[in-house]
Design an enzyme around this catalytic site. Structure first.
Site, PDB file in Angstrom:
ATOM      1  N   ASP A  40     -17.400   6.886  -1.887  1.00 23.44           N
ATOM      2  CA  ASP A  40     -16.133   6.772  -1.155  1.00 23.44           C
ATOM      3  C   ASP A  40     -15.861   8.126  -0.507  1.00 23.44           C
ATOM      4  O   ASP A  40     -16.541   9.123  -0.821  1.00 23.44           O
ATOM      5  CB  ASP A  40     -15.004   6.374  -2.129  1.00 23.44           C
ATOM      6  CG  ASP A  40     -13.684   6.067  -1.419  1.00 23.44           C
ATOM      7  OD1 ASP A  40     -13.702   5.836  -0.185  1.00 23.44           O
ATOM      8  OD2 ASP A  40     -12.627   6.066  -2.089  1.00 23.44           O
TER       9      ASP A  40
ATOM     10  N   ARG B  92     -13.479  -8.908   1.378  1.00 20.02           N
ATOM     11  CA  ARG B  92     -12.051  -8.660   1.110  1.00 20.02           C
ATOM     12  C   ARG B  92     -11.267  -9.934   1.407  1.00 20.02           C
ATOM     13  O   ARG B  92     -10.381 -10.321   0.657  1.00 20.02           O
ATOM     14  CB  ARG B  92     -11.522  -7.512   1.984  1.00 20.02           C
ATOM     15  CG  ARG B  92     -12.078  -6.132   1.686  1.00 20.02           C
ATOM     16  CD  ARG B  92     -11.589  -5.609   0.340  1.00 20.02           C
ATOM     17  NE  ARG B  92     -10.145  -5.531   0.264  1.00 20.02           N
ATOM     18  CZ  ARG B  92      -9.398  -4.523   0.711  1.00 20.02           C
ATOM     19  NH1 ARG B  92      -9.986  -3.466   1.241  1.00 20.02           N
ATOM     20  NH2 ARG B  92      -8.073  -4.535   0.586  1.00 20.02           N
TER      21      ARG B  92
ATOM     22  N   ARG C 200       0.886  -1.182   0.000  1.00 24.96           N
ATOM     23  CA  ARG C 200       0.000   0.000   0.000  1.00 24.96           C
ATOM     24  C   ARG C 200       0.911   1.215   0.000  1.00 24.96           C
ATOM     25  O   ARG C 200       1.683   1.421   0.932  1.00 24.96           O
ATOM     26  CB  ARG C 200      -0.925  -0.010   1.216  1.00 24.96           C
ATOM     27  CG  ARG C 200      -1.624   1.319   1.397  1.00 24.96           C
ATOM     28  CD  ARG C 200      -2.768   1.263   2.376  1.00 24.96           C
ATOM     29  NE  ARG C 200      -3.900   0.567   1.817  1.00 24.96           N
ATOM     30  CZ  ARG C 200      -5.134   0.592   2.328  1.00 24.96           C
ATOM     31  NH1 ARG C 200      -5.380   1.266   3.430  1.00 24.96           N
ATOM     32  NH2 ARG C 200      -6.115  -0.064   1.758  1.00 24.96           N
TER      33      ARG C 200
ATOM     34  N   HIS D 209      -7.263   0.685  -6.591  1.00 21.44           N
ATOM     35  CA  HIS D 209      -7.493  -0.158  -5.407  1.00 21.44           C
ATOM     36  C   HIS D 209      -8.148  -1.471  -5.877  1.00 21.44           C
ATOM     37  O   HIS D 209      -9.303  -1.761  -5.564  1.00 21.44           O
ATOM     38  CB  HIS D 209      -8.384   0.580  -4.409  1.00 21.44           C
ATOM     39  CG  HIS D 209      -8.389  -0.007  -3.029  1.00 21.44           C
ATOM     40  ND1 HIS D 209      -7.587  -1.080  -2.660  1.00 21.44           N
ATOM     41  CD2 HIS D 209      -9.110   0.305  -1.923  1.00 21.44           C
ATOM     42  CE1 HIS D 209      -7.812  -1.372  -1.391  1.00 21.44           C
ATOM     43  NE2 HIS D 209      -8.728  -0.559  -0.925  1.00 21.44           N
TER      44      HIS D 209
ATOM     45  N   GLN E 281      -9.889  -4.224  -3.563  1.00 22.11           N
ATOM     46  CA  GLN E 281     -11.208  -3.801  -3.088  1.00 22.11           C
ATOM     47  C   GLN E 281     -12.300  -4.176  -4.092  1.00 22.11           C
ATOM     48  O   GLN E 281     -13.387  -4.630  -3.724  1.00 22.11           O
ATOM     49  CB  GLN E 281     -11.202  -2.276  -2.879  1.00 22.11           C
ATOM     50  CG  GLN E 281     -12.541  -1.715  -2.425  1.00 22.11           C
ATOM     51  CD  GLN E 281     -12.900  -2.160  -1.017  1.00 22.11           C
ATOM     52  OE1 GLN E 281     -12.106  -2.037  -0.108  1.00 22.11           O
ATOM     53  NE2 GLN E 281     -14.103  -2.701  -0.846  1.00 22.11           N
TER      54      GLN E 281
ATOM     55  N   CYS F 261     -16.341   1.220   0.409  1.00 15.67           N
ATOM     56  CA  CYS F 261     -15.188   0.387   0.770  1.00 15.67           C
ATOM     57  C   CYS F 261     -14.799   0.557   2.237  1.00 15.67           C
ATOM     58  O   CYS F 261     -14.112  -0.286   2.790  1.00 15.67           O
ATOM     59  CB  CYS F 261     -14.011   0.702  -0.148  1.00 15.67           C
ATOM     60  SG  CYS F 261     -13.338   2.365   0.084  1.00 15.67           S
TER      61      CYS F 261
HETATM   62  N1   CP Z   1     -11.239  -0.426   2.218  1.00 15.40           N
HETATM   63  C1   CP Z   1      -9.966  -0.440   2.666  1.00 15.40           C
HETATM   64  O1   CP Z   1      -9.009  -0.631   1.907  1.00 15.40           O
HETATM   65  O2   CP Z   1      -9.863  -0.255   3.999  1.00 15.40           O
HETATM   66  P1   CP Z   1      -8.497  -0.026   4.821  1.00 15.40           P
HETATM   67  O3   CP Z   1      -7.970   1.330   4.434  1.00 15.40           O
HETATM   68  O4   CP Z   1      -8.925  -0.095   6.256  1.00 15.40           O
HETATM   69  O5   CP Z   1      -7.533  -1.109   4.465  1.00 15.40           O
HETATM   70  N1  NVA Z   2     -10.057   6.493  -1.574  1.00 13.05           N
HETATM   71  C1  NVA Z   2      -9.708   6.087  -0.238  1.00 13.05           C
HETATM   72  C2  NVA Z   2      -9.903   4.611  -0.064  1.00 13.05           C
HETATM   73  C3  NVA Z   2      -9.583   4.091   1.309  1.00 13.05           C
HETATM   74  C4  NVA Z   2      -9.704   2.611   1.428  1.00 13.05           C
HETATM   75  C5  NVA Z   2      -8.269   6.490   0.055  1.00 13.05           C
HETATM   76  O1  NVA Z   2      -7.401   6.331  -0.825  1.00 13.05           O
HETATM   77  O2  NVA Z   2      -7.999   6.971   1.158  1.00 13.05           O
END
Ligand code: CP
Ligand code: NVA
Length: 323
Positions: free
Chosen positions: A241, A309, A119, A146, A149, A281
């Site tokens: 989101d 997930r 990440r 992502h 997800q 998400c």
């Molecule tokens: N939806 C998602 O990726 O959640 P986190 O940021 O908690 O991993």
């Molecule tokens: N769009 C959001 C998704 C979090 C899971 C971010 O990148 O923070």
């Protein structure tokens, strides 16, 4: 199962073994649908308490440069349930955070691990990492995509609706990482995907153009509008989101003003198909992108989506990391 179908599935497994998963576009439609099928099978095995330790002895490294609840826990539990192990590697604690190069990190970790989940911020970071790595690299979220997800999201939609091709999904808000992966996923499976976002916050042009190319083959309809009423009209699935993603914290106040007309609230939902499901998400901000009445209401499937997930990523790990 017919013999030709069995052969096709073996072909797909052979094709995906050892590969990276950086975007939904890395998968063909049949590979994507096969992953969802395996996810469903693994979910049933887990619910019935039947062991499925397909990755015994395998180790996944998980590098996090941003916060996470779902991604961290679901990947770790996924490895555990598959008989393997996961290592949490915060970029604050490893030498990557002190300037060791991406390439050195990737090469060194490939000597210990069977796969890496990352990440990070810039999508080019994970591309560089994958380029240098001889083991599968999985995207656990970048600023641009992502994809893990969206595997879970498609599984959740399938569980509720029984099919994907021809459904209408509507997304409201920022043309961000989640929106991009949804665009790619919807295009691959032939959905009608309508995205309502304010001017200046549209999805990336290249991702959009690619999704439209895919749509020509799958029959998907890809629509971008500034009008939430256009997107919501008759939609089977409503998705939103956060308005400010990780890394955009300083834009929070400004974005609250821009995105206010895109809130998913009771008034908007009346115009959806009466059997609509609501997805997010998570993490969510009640009172911003969605009202508490909607996210905590009877149409919301957000906790099932979060659970999925785990199941979707188990399918991914099983196929990419298997011997
Ligand atoms: N939806 C998602 O990726 O959640 P986190 O940021 O908690 O991993
Ligand atoms: N769009 C959001 C998704 C979090 C899971 C971010 O990148 O923070």
């Amino acid at each position: 199962m017919s013999q030709s179908l069995q052969y096709k599935e073996k072909d797909i497994e052979a094709r995906l073994k050892g590969k990276d998963f950086l975007t939904i576009n890395d998968l063909s439609t049949d590979e994507l649908l096969y992953l969802l099928k395996v996810a469903d099978e693994l979910k049933h095995l887990q619910k019935q308490g039947i062991p499925h330790e397909e990755l015994k002895g395998k180790v996944l490294g998980m590098i996090f440069e941003k916060s996470s609840t779902r991604t961290r826990v679901s990947f770790e539990v996924a490895m555990l349930q598959l008989g393997g192990h996961a290592l949490f590697l915060s970029s604050k604690d490893i030498q990557l955070g002190r300037g060791e190069t991406i390439e050195d990190t990737a090469n060194v970790l490939a000597g210990y691990l069977d796969g890496v989940m990352i990440r990070t911020f810039g999508h080019e970071t994970i591309e560089r990492f994958a380029q240098a790595s001889s083991i599968p690299v999985i995207n656990g979220l970048t600023d641009l995509h992502h994809p893990a997800q969206i595997l879970a999201d498609l599984l959740t939609i399938l569980e509720h609706k029984g099919y994907l091709n021809g459904l209408k999904a509507a997304y409201f808000g920022d043309g961000n990482n989640v929106a991009h992966s949804l665009l790619e996923g919807a295009a691959k499976v032939g959905m009608h995907f309508s995205i309502a976002c304010p001017e200046g916050y549209e999805p990336d042009e290249t991702i959009l153009a690619n999704a439209r190319e895919t749509a020509k083959v799958t029959g998907a309809i890809i629509e971008v509008t500034t009008d939430p009423e256009v997107a919501v009209n008759g939609a089977d699935v409503l998705i939103t989101d956060v308005w400010a993603s990780m890394g955009q914290e300083e834009e929070q106040k400004e974005r609250e003003g821009v995105f206010e007309p895109y809130q998913v609230n009771e008034e908007l939902c009346i115009k959806a198909n009466e059997k609509y499901i609501f997805m997010h998400c998570l993490p969510a901000h009640r009172g911003e992108e969605v009202t508490a009445g909607v996210i905590d209401g009877p149409h919301s499937v957000v906790y099932q989506e979060a659970e999925n997930r785990l199941h979707a990523q188990k399918a991914l790990l099983k196929i990419l990391l298997k011997n």
